[in-house]
Design an enzyme around this catalytic site. Structure first.
Site, short mmCIF file in Angstrom:
data_model
loop_
_atom_site.label_atom_id
_atom_site.label_comp_id
_atom_site.label_asym_id
_atom_site.label_seq_id
_atom_site.Cartn_x
_atom_site.Cartn_y
_atom_site.Cartn_z
N LEU A 280 0.78 -1.30 -0.20
CA LEU A 280 0.24 0.04 0.01
C LEU A 280 0.76 1.35 0.10
CD1 LEU A 280 -2.58 -0.74 2.71
CD2 LEU A 280 -2.86 -1.19 0.10
N ASP A 281 0.46 2.22 -0.54
CA ASP A 281 1.19 3.52 -0.70
C ASP A 281 1.32 4.04 0.82
OD1 ASP A 281 1.44 3.59 -3.65
OD2 ASP A 281 -0.18 4.80 -3.64
N ARG A 282 2.29 4.89 1.18
CA ARG A 282 2.49 4.99 2.58
C ARG A 282 1.34 5.97 2.97
NH1 ARG A 282 4.79 9.47 5.16
NH2 ARG A 282 5.34 10.71 3.04
#
Length: 552
Positions: A280-282
Site C-alpha cells: 500500500l502507498d505510504r
C-alpha cells in the site's frame, strides 16, 4: 580431485573454466565493458553487513595482478529498496587468473608490491530478514499525536560502482553525493565515519578500485508518522493481517526505517520474518496482508498472477462523482520512479478500475474502487483523469499539473517541468517525504531555484559544530576535534540512546522542522477489503468515509 577447486587442475584447463565463467558472467550481467555497477544498499548497524576485510596482497591473482571473477550479492540483514531487494551486478570483466600461486610466492610478492589490492566481494545470503540488532538501533516516543524515532547512527554500505573506478573518493563525493559539502566528508574522515574495505579512510584522495567496499556512518533522522496503532485484524499459522494507518510505509524506504509497518510489527508485536503479500502507498490506509512463510507467500502470489484475488478500496474525491458505475481503462505510464509520479499516457501499461459512488455531501463524494489491475498509483491516477481527484491527494490534486489538474490527461507541460514543479511545491512546504525524497536526492534537473539547507559552508559547519554540545553536559566539539569524540556508530544496542540524539556533524540536528499535524498525514484512500480463495478480510470504514462527515 575435489570438485569446486581449480588449483589442482592443469593451467590450460583452469584458463578454460575461467573463460567460461567470464562469458557466463558477461551474459548474465547483461552489460558490456570491464566494469558493472552495483547499487547502494542499506544494512542496519555496523554488524548488519560483513564485508571483506582489506588485504595487503592481491587476493589470489597471478603475477599480472588480475583478480578472480567476483559478483556482489545483495546485502545481508536489512536489504532494502525504494520498494524491495536491491539489484546486483556482475563483477569484474577481467580475465580470471591462470593459476593460484603457492603461499610462499604470494607472501613474497606481497612484500615486493605495495599497491593496494582489493579482495573479491564476499557472498552473502539474500533476503535475510531483520534481526534483533536492527530493531534495537533506536526507540520510539510519542508526542503531539505522532510516532517519532530517536536519531541514531546507521551504516550506508555499497560496493564501488563501475563509474567510480579510477576516481578518488573526493571526486565521488563532490559529484554524486552533494547533499553535504566536502568539509563534511573531511570531518567524517577525522571522525572515522568513512571506511574502505573495513579500514578507516585516511585520505579522500584515495583512488577507488573495482570491488572496493565502502561504508559511511551517518546520523539518521526519520520523519514522524501518525501515532495511531497498527491493529491486528487476523492472525493464524500462515498469515498476519493488519489495519495499516495512513502515513506509515510498509517497508524501509527513503528516510523511513523504524517508522515502517515491518519494524513496528517486529518491535512491538514480535512479528518478525514476515513476507508482504502486497503493498500500500505510504499515505494509503487499510487491509495489509503478510505471509509468515515463503511457501505461503508463493501460494498467494500465484493467486495474484492468476487474478484470483479481489480487492476493494474506498476514497473521498472532489465534486459530485457520477451516480452510475464508471469504468476507466486508461493506460498508465511511470513519469519518474525516483519521485514516484505516474500519468495517463498511450505509451503506458493497460489498466482497468471500476468506480461506484456511495454518497455525496454537496462538496465531495465517497467512491468505492475496484482495481482489476495493479499499477502504481492506479486509483489515484484514474480519478485524476476523470476529473475527481482524491480530496487531499498531495500529488495528483496539485496545482503543479496545471489549471485542469490533469483532468482528461491534459497536462500543459513536459514531464521534466511537471517533476520540477511538484518537487518545488513540496520543498517549499518542507514535505519532500510525501515524494519519498530528501534534499540529497535533488539534482539540478529537479530543482534549480533553491539550495538545500544541508549545503552549508565549512566556516558555518565549524561554527555550528563548535556550539553543539553533546547531551548530559559534555564539552563543546569542533570539526577538528571530531576524531577524538566517541560517537558510537552502529551499536545502538550497547549505547545510551540519549547520547546518540545530537551529532556535531549532522545537518539535520541543526534544522528546526515544524511537526505536521496528525490530520495532515491522512490521505482519503483506504483499502477496505481483500479476498481470495478461502479468505476474506475487511477493515472498518474510516471516519472520513461516513455519510455525515464534513470537511473542517
Amino acid at each position: 580431485m575435489r570438485f569446486g577447486g581449480l588449483a589442482c587442475l592443469p593451467v590450460t584447463v583452469q584458463r578454460y573454466f575461467n573463460l567460461q565463467r567470464l562469458s557466463f558472467a558477461r551474459t548474465w550481467g547483461g552489460r558490456s565493458g570491464p566494469m558493472a555497477e552495483t547499487l547502494w544498499t542499506e544494512a542496519g548497524g555496523a554488524r548488519g553487513l560483513k564485508a571483506p576485510a582489506q588485504q595487503n596482497g592481491d587476493a589470489g591473482g597471478d603475477s599480472r595482478g588480475e583478480r578472480p571473477l567476483g559478483r556482489p550479492e545483495p546485502a545481508g540483514p536489512g536489504v532494502e529498496r525504494v520498494g524491495e531487494d536491491e539489484k546486483q551486478a556482475a563483477g569484474s570483466g577481467e580475465q580470471a587468473p591462470a593459476a593460484t600461486p603457492g603461499p610462499d610466492k604470494r607472501k613474497k610478492r606481497r612484500g615486493a608490491t605495495r599497491e593496494r589490492v582489493v579482495p573479491p566481494p564476499k557472498k552473502r545470503r539474500a533476503r535475510v530478514s531483520f534481526g534483533d540488532e536492527h530493531f534495537a538501533e533506536t526507540s520510539y516516543y510519542f508526542e503531539g499525536g505522532l510516532r517519532k524515532v530517536r536519531p541514531y547512527y546507521f551504516d550506508f554500505q555499497t560496493y564501488c560502482k563501475g563509474r567510480w573506478v579510477g576516481h578518488s573518493l573526493m571526486h565521488v563525493f563532490s559529484t554524486e553525493f552533494r547533499a553535504q559539502p566536502l568539509a563534511y566528508y573531511e570531518a567524517a574522515v577525522r571522525a572515522r565515519r568513512l571506511h574502505l574495505n573495513e579500514e578507516p579512510v585516511q585520505d579522500l584522495n584515495i583512488v577507488l578500485k573495482d570491488n572496493d567496499f565502502l561504508k559511511n556512518t551517518v546520523h539518521r533522522h526519520e520523519p514522524p508518522v501518525t501515532a495511531e496503532p497498527i491493529r491486528l485484524l487476523a492472525e493464524d499459522e500462515d498469515m498476519v493481517v493488519v489495519d495499516k494507518p495512513s502515513s506509515i510505509p510498509v517497508h524501509p524506504c527513503g528516510r523511513f526505517r523504524h517508522n515502517t509497518v515491518i519494524f513496528i510489527l517486529g518491535k512491538e508485536h514480535q512479528l518478525k520474518e514476515l513476507h508482504p503479500l502486497h503493498r500500500l502507498d505510504r499515505l494509503t490506509s487499510g487491509v495489509l496482508m503478510f505471509a509468515k512463510t515463503a511457501a505461503v507467500s508463493e501460494r498467494i502470489h500465484e493467486q495474484v498472477r492468476d487474478r484470483q484475488l479481489g480487492k476493494e478500496y474506498v476514497c473521498r474525491v472532489e465534486g459530485e462523482f457520477p451516480a452510475e458505475e464508471v469504468t476507466c481503462k486508461e493506460p498508465i505510464l511511470v513519469v519518474s520512479y525516483k519521485v514516484g509520479v505516474c500519468r495517463v499516457d498511450t505509451r503506458g501499461k493497460p489498466c482497468e478500475t471500476v468506480f461506484q459512488r456511495l454518497s455525496y455531501n454537496g462538496h465531495s463524494s465517497v467512491v468505492r474502487c475496484r482495481p482489476l489491475t495493479g499499477r502504481t498509483h492506479q486509483i489515484r491516477v484514474h480519478l485524476q483523469f476523470l476529473g475527481h481527484p482524491i480530496l487531499n491527494d498531495p500529488i495528483y490534486n496539485s496545482v503543479a499539473w496545471g489549471p485542469s489538474r490533469g483532468q482528461g490527461g491534459h497536462i500543459p507541460k513536459t514531464d521534466e517541468e511537471l517533476l520540477r514543479d511538484l518537487v518545488a511545491e513540496h520543498q517549499a512546504k518542507q514535505n519532500l517525504d510525501v515524494l519519498d525524497l530528501c534534499e540529497g536526492d535533488l539534482s539540478p534537473a529537479l530543482t534549480d531555484s533553491t539550495v538545500p539547507s544541508s549545503k552549508l559552508g565549512k566556516d558555518h559547519l565549524e561554527e555550528l559544530a563548535a556550539s553543539t554540545q553533546k547531551m548530559d553536559g559534555a564539552d563543546e566539539v569542533s570539526l577538528q576535534d571530531l576524531d577524538t569524540v566517541a560517537l558510537a556508530p552502529g551499536n545502538a544496542a550497547e549505547t545510551d540512546v540519549v547520547n546518540q540524539e545530537i551529532d556535531p556533524l549532522c545537518a539535520e540536528c541543526r534544522l528546526v522542522r515544524q511537526d505536521p499535524l496528525p490530520q495532515d498525514l491522512v490521505m482519503f484512500l483506504h483499502a477496505l477489503c481483500y479476498k481470495g480463495p478461502g479468505f476474506e478480510y475487511f477493515s472498518p470504514m474510516p471516519a472520513w468515509a461516513h455519510d455525515d462527515w464534513q470537511e473542517d
